[in-house]
Design a protein around this motif. Sequence first.
Motif, PDB file in Angstrom:
ATOM      1  N   UNK A 120       0.849  -1.198   0.000  1.00 31.41           N
ATOM      2  CA  UNK A 120       0.000   0.000   0.000  1.00 31.41           C
ATOM      3  C   UNK A 120       0.883   1.247   0.000  1.00 31.41           C
ATOM      4  N   UNK A 121       1.846   1.277   0.907  1.00 24.43           N
ATOM      5  CA  UNK A 121       2.697   2.468   1.078  1.00 24.43           C
ATOM      6  C   UNK A 121       3.578   2.733  -0.136  1.00 24.43           C
ATOM      7  N   UNK A 122       3.942   1.680  -0.866  1.00 22.66           N
ATOM      8  CA  UNK A 122       4.804   1.863  -2.037  1.00 22.66           C
ATOM      9  C   UNK A 122       4.010   2.004  -3.335  1.00 22.66           C
ATOM     10  N   UNK A 123       2.684   1.950  -3.241  1.00 23.67           N
ATOM     11  CA  UNK A 123       1.853   2.117  -4.422  1.00 23.67           C
ATOM     12  C   UNK A 123       1.693   0.874  -5.268  1.00 23.67           C
ATOM     13  N   UNK A 124       2.159  -0.273  -4.788  1.00 20.32           N
ATOM     14  CA  UNK A 124       2.010  -1.511  -5.550  1.00 20.32           C
ATOM     15  C   UNK A 124       0.615  -2.111  -5.409  1.00 20.32           C
ATOM     16  N   UNK A 125      -0.069  -1.796  -4.318  1.00 20.31           N
ATOM     17  CA  UNK A 125      -1.432  -2.262  -4.092  1.00 20.31           C
ATOM     18  C   UNK A 125      -2.339  -1.043  -4.204  1.00 20.31           C
ATOM     19  N   UNK A 126      -3.224  -1.048  -5.218  1.00 22.38           N
ATOM     20  CA  UNK A 126      -3.992   0.156  -5.532  1.00 22.38           C
ATOM     21  C   UNK A 126      -5.496  -0.027  -5.464  1.00 22.38           C
ATOM     22  N   UNK A 127      -5.972  -1.148  -4.975  1.00 23.14           N
ATOM     23  CA  UNK A 127      -7.406  -1.383  -4.903  1.00 23.14           C
ATOM     24  C   UNK A 127      -7.975  -0.715  -3.652  1.00 23.14           C
ATOM     25  N   UNK A 128      -8.944   0.187  -3.841  1.00 24.79           N
ATOM     26  CA  UNK A 128      -9.458   1.010  -2.736  1.00 24.79           C
ATOM     27  C   UNK A 128     -10.051   0.176  -1.607  1.00 24.79           C
ATOM     28  N   UNK A 129     -10.885  -0.815  -1.926  1.00 25.07           N
ATOM     29  CA  UNK A 129     -11.533  -1.579  -0.867  1.00 25.07           C
ATOM     30  C   UNK A 129     -10.507  -2.335  -0.027  1.00 25.07           C
ATOM     31  N   UNK A 130      -9.462  -2.813  -0.677  1.00 21.85           N
ATOM     32  CA  UNK A 130      -8.424  -3.568   0.035  1.00 21.85           C
ATOM     33  C   UNK A 130      -7.605  -2.648   0.920  1.00 21.85           C
ATOM     34  N   UNK A 131      -7.271  -1.481   0.404  1.00 24.70           N
ATOM     35  CA  UNK A 131      -6.546  -0.497   1.212  1.00 24.70           C
ATOM     36  C   UNK A 131      -7.362  -0.131   2.448  1.00 24.70           C
ATOM     37  N   UNK A 132      -8.655   0.072   2.281  1.00 24.01           N
ATOM     38  CA  UNK A 132      -9.517   0.441   3.403  1.00 24.01           C
ATOM     39  C   UNK A 132      -9.567  -0.658   4.458  1.00 24.01           C
ATOM     40  N   UNK A 133      -9.645  -1.918   4.012  1.00 21.93           N
ATOM     41  CA  UNK A 133      -9.705  -3.023   4.969  1.00 21.93           C
ATOM     42  C   UNK A 133      -8.364  -3.244   5.669  1.00 21.93           C
ATOM     43  N   UNK A 134      -7.267  -3.130   4.937  1.00 22.57           N
ATOM     44  CA  UNK A 134      -5.951  -3.246   5.574  1.00 22.57           C
ATOM     45  C   UNK A 134      -5.752  -2.115   6.587  1.00 22.57           C
ATOM     46  N   UNK A 135      -6.198  -0.924   6.223  1.00 22.22           N
ATOM     47  CA  UNK A 135      -6.091   0.207   7.133  1.00 22.22           C
ATOM     48  C   UNK A 135      -6.936  -0.021   8.387  1.00 22.22           C
ATOM     49  N   UNK A 136      -8.096  -0.644   8.223  1.00 18.69           N
ATOM     50  CA  UNK A 136      -8.933  -0.965   9.384  1.00 18.69           C
ATOM     51  C   UNK A 136      -8.181  -1.901  10.337  1.00 18.69           C
ATOM     52  N   UNK A 137      -7.563  -2.957   9.778  1.00 18.28           N
ATOM     53  CA  UNK A 137      -6.790  -3.871  10.639  1.00 18.28           C
ATOM     54  C   UNK A 137      -5.689  -3.126  11.373  1.00 18.28           C
ATOM     55  N   UNK A 138      -5.037  -2.199  10.674  1.00 19.14           N
ATOM     56  CA  UNK A 138      -3.939  -1.438  11.270  1.00 19.14           C
ATOM     57  C   UNK A 138      -4.436  -0.492  12.360  1.00 19.14           C
ATOM     58  N   UNK A 139      -5.496   0.253  12.062  1.00 19.20           N
ATOM     59  CA  UNK A 139      -6.023   1.224  13.031  1.00 19.20           C
ATOM     60  C   UNK A 139      -6.568   0.547  14.277  1.00 19.20           C
TER      61      UNK A 139
END
Length: 196
Positions: free
Chosen positions: A169-188
């Motif tokens: 996500x941070x390097x821009x290799x993963x660009x799918x919005x729903x996936x970024x949102x869910x990974x961010x949820x796990x992190x937060x």
Amino acid sequence: MKDNIKVKETAVLSSNWGILNEITFEIRTRNGRWEKQVRESYDTGDGATVLLYNKTTGKVILTRQFRLPTYLNCNPGGILTEACAGLLEQDSPEECVIKEAREETGYSISNPQKVFEAYMSPGSVTEIMHFFIAEYSKDQKVGEGGGLEEEQEDIEVVELDFKEAWNRVETGKLKDAKTIMLLQHLKLKKILQDFH
């Protein structure tokens, strides 16, 4: 707000997969003036997505598949890494993610936890996406996944360390919005905090 919108005309431009409408309407602006506008709206139905995670190993399950719109817009090869998802059709959001997880990843999940819902592209698409997370373990693997042949799905199942997924996500290799949102949820929520 409903009293501030008057739909004047709806014309179907296409109805192949979803329905593409051209809508002529009047809207009362914030200063009280009525303004005529014409917009296109694409309706494919609502969807649901689920991110599978393992608290013991710190891994997540993602999928990789070809997405034509990304190929047409700066994604050479058109392959996108993402959380599994699907359209609700006649299912509830919970039923949808349980079914999609089995079809796409081969994992039989139970008790998916809904975390939020969101309009994904409100400027032109009507879809509301329902977001879930669910724990998985190796003993829940009941098939190969890969999607349904009759739906022309050719899906690769990818198991990644959470840290690697977040790095993408941070390097821009993963660009799918729903996936970024869910990974961010796990992190937060620090759900995989030992693996950040």
